[in-house]
Design an enzyme around this catalytic site. Structure first.
Site, PDB file in Angstrom:
ATOM      1  CB  CYS A 163      13.985  80.077  60.895  1.00 28.33           C
ATOM      2  SG  CYS A 163      14.094  81.874  60.942  1.00 28.33           S
ATOM      3  CG  HIS A 171       9.122  79.842  61.891  1.00 26.89           C
ATOM      4  ND1 HIS A 171      10.087  79.266  62.671  1.00 26.89           N
ATOM      5  CD2 HIS A 171       9.621  81.033  61.509  1.00 26.89           C
ATOM      6  CE1 HIS A 171      11.121  80.078  62.780  1.00 26.89           C
ATOM      7  NE2 HIS A 171      10.871  81.167  62.076  1.00 26.89           N
ATOM      8  CD  GLU A 228       8.680  76.245  63.931  1.00 27.34           C
ATOM      9  OE1 GLU A 228       8.432  76.020  62.731  1.00 27.34           O
ATOM     10  OE2 GLU A 228       9.539  77.083  64.289  1.00 27.34           O
TER      11      GLU A 228
END
Lengths: 82, 220
Positions: B84, B192, B194
């Protein structure tokens, strides 16, 4: 001293969704625009007193930070401040 | 394998990134933007709004002390992962080509997002099959990847496109969601992984992504 007025805009080939949204907003107000493009305005005050020296400095600032030449371009005008 | 998560003022995905590496038993630490990177094998540039995203997203972060030696780190063949805002920083650093513009519809988009794995030959995707569909959430206002025609040809010819959107949410050229550099050791991506580390959070597709990185170092 010299003040530089820098306008940073998206290159013509890049779509400007902000400009398009504002154009639509204007239209809703009954104000028709052929095209709207939105950019950034940056003012830099320099201690230089010669325009040529100021231009060189501004070019370097634009190249190294102020402008992303992948997608942006700029124009600049100078004003001598007494 | 040692990993470092760089924390800029304004980073907000640093803890998620740290936690996913920690739970996979990777030796991981936070690196404050004012510290230097050391001998980490993986440097992770997390999502967020580094330095308020002033001027342009990622434009100021590239001057951080933590990134002073990033080019050396890349030249050594070590890994860099920018997620990002991290992707935006990597393009500003010129570690990756192209730029990230305002989303085409101007909205900040926060949603689940299906991606197609285009290249499973990278250190970041070796456990996937080409063509796999994975769900990594997106959360960005400026994720509209732009590159000119010549640049795009080069990305395609060098197999640098790693993830593509199944349904392009932001106007990115060629549906590009993530790319690597020519050497393949620097990955930038808007989605993302994560945030997809536990079914409790909706999805755990991200684990395979981070396990790929671990597998890469085990093989090496």
């Amino acid at each position: 001293m010299i003040k530089a007025y820098i306008d940073v805009t998206l290159k013509k080939s890049i779509l400007d969704p902000q400009g398009t949204a504002v154009k639509k907003g204007l239209k809703k107000l009954g104000l028709y625009a052929e095209d709207v493009r939105i950019g950034k305005h940056i003012e830099v005050l320099l201690k230089e007193d010669k325009i040529e020296a100021a231009r060189e400095k501004i070019e370097e600032m634009c190249r190294r930070l102020l402008v992303n030449f992948e997608v942006e371009t700029y124009s600049v005008r100078f004003e001598v401040i007494e | 394998m040692k990993a470092g998560v760089i924390v800029f003022p304004g980073s907000n995905c640093d803890i998620d990134a740290y936690k996913v590496l920690e739970r996979l038993n990777v030796e991981v630490k936070y690196i404050w933007h004012d510290e230097k990177i050391d001998d980490e094998d993986l440097i992770l540039l997390p999502g967020g709004f580094s330095y308020g995203d002033y001027l342009r997203c990622g434009a100021i972060a590239r001057f951080a002390r933590a990134l002073e030696n990033i080019n050396e780190h890349i030249e050594k063949g070590k890994l860099v992962l920018g997620i990002c805002n991290g992707f935006q920083i990597l393009t500003e650093l010129k570690a990756l080509p192209g730029a990230l513009l305002r989303n085409k519809n101007l909205n900040f988009i926060c949603s689940d997002c299906n991606l197609i794995v285009e290249n499973n030959g990278t250190p970041f995707t070796n456990l996937f099959n080409k063509g796999d569909i994975v769900n990594f959430p997106i959360a960005h206002g400026e994720g509209n990847y732009y590159i000119d025609d010549d640049g795009l040809k080069e990305l395609i010819n060098n197999n640098q496109i790693v993830f593509r959107y199944q349904n392009n949410p932001n106007g990115s050229v060629y549906d590009i969601a993530g790319i690597v550099n020519k050497r393949g050791n620097v990955l930038g991506m808007m989605p993302h992984p994560e945030r997809a580390q536990d079914k409790l959070l909706g999805c755990e597709d991200g684990l395979k992504f981070f396990n790929s990185i671990i597998a890469y170092f085990k093989e090496a």
